[in-house]
Design a protein around this motif. Sequence first.
Motif, short mmCIF file in Angstrom:
data_model
loop_
_atom_site.label_atom_id
_atom_site.label_comp_id
_atom_site.label_asym_id
_atom_site.label_seq_id
_atom_site.Cartn_x
_atom_site.Cartn_y
_atom_site.Cartn_z
N ARG A 193 0.86 -1.17 0.00
CA ARG A 193 0.00 0.00 0.00
C ARG A 193 0.91 1.24 0.00
O ARG A 193 1.83 1.34 0.79
N VAL A 194 0.56 2.18 -0.92
CA VAL A 194 1.41 3.36 -1.11
C VAL A 194 0.58 4.62 -0.92
O VAL A 194 -0.52 4.73 -1.47
N GLN A 195 1.09 5.55 -0.12
CA GLN A 195 0.47 6.85 0.03
C GLN A 195 1.09 7.80 -1.00
O GLN A 195 2.29 8.09 -0.96
N LEU A 196 0.22 8.24 -1.93
CA LEU A 196 0.73 9.10 -3.02
C LEU A 196 1.04 10.50 -2.51
O LEU A 196 0.38 11.01 -1.60
N ARG A 197 2.03 11.12 -3.15
CA ARG A 197 2.39 12.49 -2.77
C ARG A 197 1.43 13.49 -3.40
O ARG A 197 0.99 13.29 -4.52
#
Length: 634
Positions: free
Chosen positions: A630-634
Motif C-alpha cells: 500500500r502506497v500513500q501518493l504524494r
Amino acid sequence: MAALLQLLLRSVVFWICVHSAPSKDYYEVLGVERGASEADIKRAYKKLALKWHPDKNPDQKELAQREFIAVQQAYEVLSDPDKKRRYDNQKSFFSEDSGEEWDGADHSGGFEPPGDVLSTVDQLRQVMEGGEPVVIHVYSDQRHFFGGWMHEVAEDTKMVHVNVFTVDEGVISRLQVRRFPMFVLCSGDGMSRQYIPGGWDFFNLADAVRSAVLEVVPYSDRVPPLRSEAELDAFLRLAPMGSSGPRVLLIIDDARRRFMSIYKAAERLAGTHHFAQISAFRWVIDRFKVQRVPSYVVIDPATRQGGTYMDPRTGQERSQAPQMVPGDAGRFIEQIRSVRFLPELHAASFQERCEGDWAAQCAWVAVFLVPSAALGEAEAARRALRRFREACKLVRQHSGPGAECFWLRHDGPAGGTAWRAALAGLLDKAQDGAGTGDVWVAALAGASLRATIFTKPVLDRELAQRDLTQWLQQLVQVGPELGGSSANWPSVELEAIPPLPAAVKELYGPKGIVTQWAEAGMRYVRDAVETLQDSGGSLIQVLIFGAIIGWPLISNLLGGDSQPQRQGASGDSRCGDRPARAAPERPGGLSNGQNVVVEGLRQHTEYNGLRGRVVGRDESAEPGAPAKYRVQLR
C-alpha cells in the motif's frame, strides 16, 4: 585655439542653416488650398509648369529651373493619392513629445548631394545586402540634413536618399520610419539601425555619422582587438594549415577605438590580408619601435618580419617601419599593397608575380619547400627562409629578371603534396644533408619541364645565403634548358607541371563542419529576426496568441488525465481492491516509509508512474506472486 574657434564657427553656421526658413509647402508651391480637388491641382500644375519652363525664361534661366523643379516635385506628390495622404499626415512621423522639426541644412538651390535616390523595395534590398556599409538619408523637401558635410562622408561610405513622400510605402515600412529627417545605417549584411543626430553631433556631423556607422558594421570581425602578448603572438604565428596572408597590425591608443579608414581597408583586403589592432602598451612600443599612434606595420607570418617597399628616390627595396595610419581609406589600401613579401606558392600569387606565364621573369621558379608546422614553430626554419628571401632579392637587384622565388608547405592538404611527389626524386641527387629537417630548395622551368635542386643544406647554415645567391645567378645565366650542361646540374624532367595549390584564406586554417554549421545557424537566426522586423510586429502577435491558446490544448493531449484521486482522510490510496505494486523491488522487500514509484497496475493505470511512500504490505498476495504494497501518493 584657432582650430576650436573654427569648429565653433562651423557649428553655428550649420545650426543657422538647419533652422533657417523652411522650404515652401507643396500646396503653396502650386498656389492651391489644402482641400483642392485633383482637377484643381492638375490645372495649377500645368499653368505653373508653362510659366517657369526654362525655355520660356531665357533671361532668368537659373531661377526658372529651380521653380520648375519645385513645381514638378509638388505635383509628383499631390497628384498621387497615396503620396498625398502621406504628405497630409506627415506630422505622424514625429513622436508626440519630440518637438523637433528640422528645416534642412542647405537651401541654396545649387547643392547637389552625393549618392543615389532610393525609391523601391528591390533597391532597398540591394543596398542592405550589398556587402558594404550604407548611410540612408530619410528626408522630405521641407526637412532634411542636406549639406556639404555629406561629401566628406561619401568619400568612404556609400550614401542613398529616401524621400518619405515619393518612395514606395514598402520602403517606409521596412525601414520602420516614424519620424524624419533621420538616418538608417546599414552594415551591408542585412543589419541596420536608426540614427538621429542631436546635441554635440552638429559640431561635426560628418564625424558623428561615421562614428554611428562604425557601431553598426562588424568592426571587431574585420579588425579584432588584441589584449595581450599571447594574443598578439597567436595572430602573428603561421598556423600549419592557416593563411600565409600578411598581418596588418594597428597600434592605437585604445584598442576599442574604431576608424573608418581601417575598417574600409580591412573590408577591401579581406581575401588577402588579416587585420588586428592593439593598444600602445609600453612593451608594444618597444617591440615595434613605434614613434606615434595610430600607426601600423605589415608583418609576414612566415618570417615574422616586416615587409619591404620600393623607395621611389633610390629605386631600392627598403624594410618597412611603423607608419602613421592615413585618414583616407584609398591611400591606406595603396600603402598596404605596396609592401612586398616572399609569397607562398599558390594560384593567386603565381598569377600576381608571373601573370600566369612560365616565361620572362618566371622562366625559373625557385621554391623553398618546408613542412607545414616548421615556420610556425621553429626559428631555424624561419631563419633559413629569411636567407632564401635575401638571396632572391640580391639576384633580382643585380642579375635582373629570370627567376622568381616562392615558398611552399610541401605536406599541406591544399596541393603541396603533389609538388613534393614530383620533386622528390631530386633529393637522391643532392649532397648529404640537403634535405635536413625536410627543408630544401628546388627550381622548376615550366617551359622545358625541367627541375633542379640546391644541393647544399639550407637549415642552420650561415653560408646558405651566399651559396643560394650564386646558385640563383647561375640559373638565370644558363636559362631554362640549363645551357646544354644538364650533366653538371642534378635535374629531372617532369611529365607535367604540378597543379598550383589553392590559397588558404582562413587565419587558422579551413573551417570544420561544426564551425560551418554554427555560422549557418547564425545566418538563419539573423534572417528570422529580419523577417520578424519586416512583419511589423503582426507575426510576433500571432505567435504569442497561438502559444497562449495552443499550449493548454497540447498539454492535455500529451499528458492526459494524470492527476490521482486521493481516497480517505489519510490519503491512503488502495486502488479499489487491488493494492499498488511499487518498483523496483529490492531483495528483502520494501520497508515502511520508503519512497517508491507505482508500477504494474492493470485496472487503475492512471496511478502508474506516480511517486509515493510505502505505508504497509498487502499480506493477501498469493504465494509465489510478486509482493504488493500500500502506497500513500504524494
